[in-house]
Design an enzyme around this catalytic site. Structure first.
Site, short mmCIF file in Angstrom:
data_model
loop_
_atom_site.label_atom_id
_atom_site.label_comp_id
_atom_site.label_asym_id
_atom_site.label_seq_id
_atom_site.Cartn_x
_atom_site.Cartn_y
_atom_site.Cartn_z
N SER A 133 48.26 48.20 35.24
CA SER A 133 49.15 48.67 36.31
C SER A 133 49.62 50.09 36.05
O SER A 133 49.44 50.63 34.97
CB SER A 133 50.35 47.73 36.43
OG SER A 133 51.29 48.06 35.43
N LYS A 134 50.23 50.64 37.09
CA LYS A 134 50.74 52.01 37.04
C LYS A 134 51.59 52.27 35.80
O LYS A 134 51.53 53.31 35.19
CB LYS A 134 51.70 52.20 38.22
CG LYS A 134 51.06 52.70 39.47
CD LYS A 134 52.17 53.05 40.41
CE LYS A 134 51.63 53.03 41.83
NZ LYS A 134 52.61 53.28 42.84
#
Ligand code: GLU
Length: 507
Positions: free
Chosen positions: A264-265
């Site tokens: 994820s980011k």
């Protein structure tokens, strides 16, 4: 495969910067297009205006350009299938939504947000937590299937808000062949009546995506696995319109290095590597780091990404973009999620740095350092340092002694290698150097070896002190090359100064 020309699209929503998983989707689309003499299209899917993030579109285009995978068609680029931004295509969609209603594949629904919430709450209290608007519940809701036609027309004429929902058929197996996953069969009983169009005049993702893929003559839909659950609805929409369905290829997820969940980011900077191709600063001023600014070469980044989910079936790992195009096929894309490997990513960068000519590296190096240096000198520095570097910026960092005299001396080497007689040995070696006429690598080496013989010492006893005086370090490339490159005057000056300083240090 059909004989239609290959046209593929990368269709990000402008809801934030492009994650490296998104870049990989773009890359596979690009490779597939180029391999098949096709067209690679960028389409911006901005139907959900509430999630719009300023600057994203520019970021995406800039990042793709940096990676060397620029679209052939797209916003502000070229192409006769535009506009390529969905909000600019707004006026095209109503007629398609109406067509679905006329054909009995869709209906108007007037339920307010409060009424829908109440339904969900009621279902929850009856131990049915996942209430859906579907082929069963729709019959008790407020829509054009349950209300009299006059009522429906009056509500629309009065401007009452509505949505258009897809009328999902009951208990039907939807089948489609995914290039990567083979046959996929999903029963519609688990699928809800998705909203396709809202009375604010905007389609939702599903309707816009299908209308655009059809009108842009997309032949293959290559996208992330997270869109697989939407594919049955999309297949039914093609059927409803009576259009040919493009081929689907759903790419495997990019996983965290430990294989535990989707990358994820937030993972990147937390785990010590970028997840974005280029730096991104949020409107609150928070910086997410990018591969470009960390010093990665685009070729290395792309090469690494290509291997996250694909392999050529041979041991070769280093591929230029052209070689990737030549070798790529969707059939060799894996189904299983691909674990990101930060070490391997650095390895790719190292390989690319080593494969870059010393002359090109010298030009880049010149931009990183103060002062004017001769290109031949910088080229030689790069030749000596590149085997030990990952990024160009490592060269002036690790090889600072090429540009300034050492300010300190590696403690461990000093402690272990500077013996009682070292001061004297180094002083006379410095004197010897001063007598050398031709200050070449070979001459320095030859003379050093001769000197060792004269004083009856081994190389390991003397070379570290020599290195310490010229570079301040315990390790590095060939001392004879370094000494020749620094030149006679500089080398002797460093030695003589260093001997005095070190004597102070070890007192
Ligand atoms: N707009 C979708 C996204 O943000 C694209 C899905 C697709 O390619 O169909 O990923």
């Amino acid at each position: 495969m059909s004989n239609k020309p290959v046209r593929v699209r990368f269709a990000p929503s402008p809801t934030g910067p492009l994650h490296m998983g998104g870049v990989r989707t773009a890359l596979y689309n690009y490779l597939f297009a180029k391999k098949n003499n096709g067209t690679f299209i960028l389409r911006i899917e901005d139907t959900d205006q509430t999630r719009f993030v300023e600057g994203t579109q520019e970021y995406i285009i800039d990042a793709l350009n940096w990676c060397g995978i620029s679209p052939d068609e797209g916003p502000g680029i070229a192409g006769n299938h535009g506009p390529y931004i969905q909000s600019e295509r707004k006026s095209m969609y109503p007629k398609y939504a109406e067509e679905l209603i006329e054909k009995g594949w869709a209906y108007y629904a007037f339920d307010t947000a409060e009424e829908l919430d109440a339904m969900r709450e009621q279902a929850k209290s009856m131990k049915m937590p996942n209430w859906q608007y579907n082929s069963i519940t729709r019959s008790s809701m407020k829509n054009s299937l349950t209300l009299p036609a006059d009522d429906v027309n009056a509500r629309i004429a009065n401007g009452e808000p509505y949505v258009i929902r897809f009328k999902m058929p009951r208990n039907t197996d939807v089948r489609f062949e995914d290039v990567i996953r083979g046959w996929v069969v999903v029963n519609t009983n688990n699928l809800d009546d998705k909203v396709l169009y809202k009375s604010d005049g905007m389609p939702t993702y599903h309707l816009a995506n299908i209308v655009d893929d059809h009108t842009m003559e997309i032949s293959h839909v290559i996208r992330g696995e997270e869109w697989l659950p939407s594919a049955p609805l999309h297949v039914l929409l093609y059927e409803a319109f009576g259009w040919d369905c493009p081929k689907f290829a759903h790419l495997p997820l990019l996983l965290r290095p430990d294989g535990n969940g989707k990358l994820s980011k937030r993972d990147g900077d937390r785990l010590g590597f970028p997840v974005f191709p280029t730096d991104w600063t949020t409107s609150e001023g928070e910086l997410y780091s990018g591969y470009r600014e960390k010093g990665y070469f685009p070729g290395a980044f792309i090469n690494m990404l290509a291997f996250l989910g694909w392999n050529p079936g041979t041991p070769q790992e280093i591929f230029s973009l052209d070689e990737l195009v030549a070798s790529f096929s969707l059939e060799r894309v894996a189904k299983a999620g691909a674990k990101f490997d930060a070490e391997k990513t650095r390895w790719f960068q190292q390989q690319y740095l080593r494969a870059t000519s010393d002359e090109i590296l010298a030009d880049e190096l010149a931009l990183l350092i103060d002062g004017n240096y001769d290109k031949t000198f910088l080229t030689a520095v790069c030749r000596l340092m590149k085997e030990r570097a990952t990024f160009i910026s490592d060269i002036p960092k690790e090889g600072d002694y090429f540009f300034t005299e050492p300010r300190e001396y590696d403690e461990k080497t000093l402690r272990k290698k500077w013996k009682e007689d070292t001061t004297e040995i180094m002083s006379s070696w410095s004197n010897k150097l001063a007598t050398l006429e031709q200050f070449s690598t070979e001459n320095i080496e030859q003379s050093f070896k001769q000197y060792l013989e004269d004083i009856n010492k081994g190389i390991g006893a003397v070379l570290p002190a020599f290195r310490l005086l010229l570079t301040g370090k315990g390790m590095g490339p060939s001392m004879f090359e370094i000494c020749a490159l620094l030149g006679k005057e500089e080398s002797i000056q460093r030695m003589d100064k260093g001997i005095v300083k070190i004597q102070e240090l070890i007192k």
